[in-house]
Design a protein around this motif. Structure first.
Motif, mmCIF file in Angstrom:
data_model
loop_
_atom_site.group_PDB
_atom_site.id
_atom_site.type_symbol
_atom_site.label_atom_id
_atom_site.label_comp_id
_atom_site.label_asym_id
_atom_site.label_seq_id
_atom_site.Cartn_x
_atom_site.Cartn_y
_atom_site.Cartn_z
ATOM 1 N N ALA B 85 -47.528 -0.589 -17.624
ATOM 2 C CA ALA B 85 -47.360 0.658 -18.374
ATOM 3 C C ALA B 85 -48.429 0.760 -19.460
ATOM 4 O O ALA B 85 -49.016 1.828 -19.674
ATOM 5 C CB ALA B 85 -45.969 0.728 -18.982
ATOM 6 N N ALA B 86 -48.705 -0.379 -20.123
ATOM 7 C CA ALA B 86 -49.724 -0.389 -21.171
ATOM 8 C C ALA B 86 -51.069 0.056 -20.598
ATOM 9 O O ALA B 86 -51.774 0.873 -21.200
ATOM 10 C CB ALA B 86 -49.838 -1.785 -21.768
ATOM 11 N N SER B 87 -51.418 -0.449 -19.397
ATOM 12 C CA SER B 87 -52.687 -0.058 -18.769
ATOM 13 C C SER B 87 -52.689 1.426 -18.447
ATOM 14 O O SER B 87 -53.689 2.111 -18.667
ATOM 15 C CB SER B 87 -52.911 -0.842 -17.474
ATOM 16 O OG SER B 87 -52.810 -2.210 -17.712
ATOM 17 N N LEU B 88 -51.568 1.912 -17.924
ATOM 18 C CA LEU B 88 -51.479 3.341 -17.596
ATOM 19 C C LEU B 88 -51.753 4.192 -18.832
ATOM 20 O O LEU B 88 -52.574 5.114 -18.802
ATOM 21 C CB LEU B 88 -50.096 3.668 -17.021
ATOM 22 C CG LEU B 88 -49.819 5.157 -16.791
ATOM 23 C CD1 LEU B 88 -50.676 5.694 -15.650
ATOM 24 C CD2 LEU B 88 -48.351 5.413 -16.521
ATOM 25 N N PHE B 89 -51.091 3.850 -19.949
ATOM 26 C CA PHE B 89 -51.261 4.623 -21.180
ATOM 27 C C PHE B 89 -52.703 4.556 -21.671
ATOM 28 O O PHE B 89 -53.325 5.559 -22.002
ATOM 29 C CB PHE B 89 -50.329 4.110 -22.286
ATOM 30 C CG PHE B 89 -48.862 4.281 -21.976
ATOM 31 C CD1 PHE B 89 -48.426 5.308 -21.155
ATOM 32 C CD2 PHE B 89 -47.923 3.415 -22.512
ATOM 33 C CE1 PHE B 89 -47.084 5.471 -20.865
ATOM 34 C CE2 PHE B 89 -46.575 3.574 -22.233
ATOM 35 C CZ PHE B 89 -46.160 4.599 -21.403
ATOM 36 N N LEU B 90 -53.232 3.329 -21.718
ATOM 37 C CA LEU B 90 -54.567 3.168 -22.281
ATOM 38 C C LEU B 90 -55.622 3.841 -21.414
ATOM 39 O O LEU B 90 -56.507 4.539 -21.924
ATOM 40 C CB LEU B 90 -54.891 1.682 -22.445
ATOM 41 C CG LEU B 90 -56.153 1.485 -23.253
ATOM 42 C CD1 LEU B 90 -55.854 1.612 -24.731
ATOM 43 C CD2 LEU B 90 -56.803 0.156 -22.958
ATOM 44 N N TYR B 91 -55.520 3.661 -20.073
ATOM 45 C CA TYR B 91 -56.541 4.251 -19.208
ATOM 46 C C TYR B 91 -56.428 5.770 -19.163
ATOM 47 O O TYR B 91 -57.442 6.465 -19.022
ATOM 48 C CB TYR B 91 -56.491 3.640 -17.808
ATOM 49 C CG TYR B 91 -57.084 2.251 -17.799
ATOM 50 C CD1 TYR B 91 -58.399 2.047 -18.223
ATOM 51 C CD2 TYR B 91 -56.345 1.143 -17.414
ATOM 52 C CE1 TYR B 91 -58.945 0.789 -18.268
ATOM 53 C CE2 TYR B 91 -56.886 -0.137 -17.445
ATOM 54 C CZ TYR B 91 -58.188 -0.305 -17.869
ATOM 55 O OH TYR B 91 -58.728 -1.557 -17.918
ATOM 56 N N SER B 92 -55.189 6.316 -19.292
ATOM 57 C CA SER B 92 -55.065 7.774 -19.387
ATOM 58 C C SER B 92 -55.798 8.262 -20.623
ATOM 59 O O SER B 92 -56.535 9.252 -20.577
ATOM 60 C CB SER B 92 -53.600 8.199 -19.475
ATOM 61 O OG SER B 92 -52.862 7.595 -18.446
ATOM 62 N N GLY B 93 -55.588 7.551 -21.750
ATOM 63 C CA GLY B 93 -56.276 7.905 -22.989
ATOM 64 C C GLY B 93 -57.783 7.807 -22.812
ATOM 65 O O GLY B 93 -58.538 8.688 -23.223
#
Lengths: 208, 110
Positions: B85-93
């Motif tokens: 989830a952390a990767s999803l959030f960061l890469y979306s940003g």
């Protein structure tokens, strides 16, 4: 969970930051926040790049004349080292060594404060040269970008200091371990942003 | 509020193993730090050396990207399990960040 539960290094879990539901939620929510922070800084970087060196006719200020690399180098080293000391703090947190964690957090805070001191000196120097916030679109974009990062450093310093003071007598438990962990993530993120600032603003500013 | 967690105390061997594993990881972190210092030195030296802009700019941007990846994956533990989830959030940003910056440096002018 009883907040007064005492742990020993043997009974302390391997991942104290995500052993409770509250810890897991903090972790998830904080990464979502970091995604948002990425977008915030992206918009400030984009604005800076669009307005770099732009201003009124005959403006005497440019990135090449303003920026001093030795100062930026010292600031970079201070912030990078403070990132490592907060890794040390989390290492001791996982080993259930509260005193060592507090000591490394204190070093982190001192390095961060030194960084902030240099930044205040730098801004003060620019203002004395006449490069004030409202002088040009370039100066506004520069101060907003670098100043927002400086504000993050200030908030991080206040956050870590408050955590240290508030928990000084309590010691480590599963209630405050996620708080320390999330604060250290924030501190690392500040360094991530600074890597782009020293590269895009200062280094690329000096070459032109 | 946080739920109860049952953490059975580690046996002596498990404890020693956990300590050693975390000491090893810390050694890796110090190595990461040394690499990051080294990358920073290269970036500053490349600028001081006065090569052409077209050569230096891509190099220092690449060095910054490597340093950020090290910071995220080692110092911020994104290489550990449970960071989907952390990767999803960061890469979306990061995706929106990339598009924003690309837009501003290409179609905005004054």
């Amino acid at each position: 969970m009883d907040l007064n539960t005492k742990y020993t290094p043997q009974s302390w879990p391997d991942h104290p930051e995500s052993s409770t539901l509250e810890g897991k939620n903090k972790f998830l929510g904080f990464w979502l926040f970091l995604g948002g922070e990425t977008v915030l800084f992206a918009s400030l970087f984009a604005t800076y790049l669009a307005l770099k060196n732009r201003g009124p006719e005959g403006m005497q200020f440019s990135t090449q004349e303003l920026f001093e690399l030795p100062l930026v180098f010292i600031m970079t080293m201070l912030l990078l080292t403070s990132s490592l000391t907060s890794v040390y703090a989390m290492y001791h947190m996982k080993n259930y060594n509260f005193k060592a964690m507090q000591a490394w957090l204190l070093v982190t805070v001192l390095l961060g404060a030194a960084f902030l001191g240099f930044e205040i000196y730098e801004f003060n120097h620019y203002v004395h040269l006449g490069f004030t916030y409202g002088q040009s679109s370039f100066s506004s974009a520069f101060f907003t970008l670098v100043g927002t990062h400086g504000l993050h450093v200030l908030i991080g310093l206040g956050w870590i200091t408050l955590l240290m003071i508030r928990n000084s007598k309590r010691g480590l438990n599963l209630y405050n371990a996620p708080k320390f962990y999330v604060a250290s993530l924030y501190w690392h993120f500040i360094d991530v942003v600074w890597v782009f600032i020293f590269t895009v603003v200062y280094l690329m500013g000096v070459i032109g | 509020m946080a739920h109860d967690v049952q953490t059975p105390a580690k046996s002596h061997i498990e404890y020693e193993y956990a300590r050693r594993r975390s000491a090893n990881e810390m050694r890796g972190q110090v190595t990461t730090f040394a690499i990051m210092i080294f990358l920073t030195l290269i970036a500053f030296t490349a600028v001081y050396a006065g090569f052409s802009i077209n050569f230096v700019v891509p190099i220092i941007l690449l060095l910054a990207a490597i340093q950020v990846v090290l910071q995220l994956y080692y110092f911020m533990h994104m290489s550990h399990k449970g960071h989907e989830a952390a990767s999803l959030f960061l890469y979306s940003g990061a995706l929106i960040a990339g598009i924003t910056i690309l837009t501003f440096i290409t179609i905005v002018w004054i």
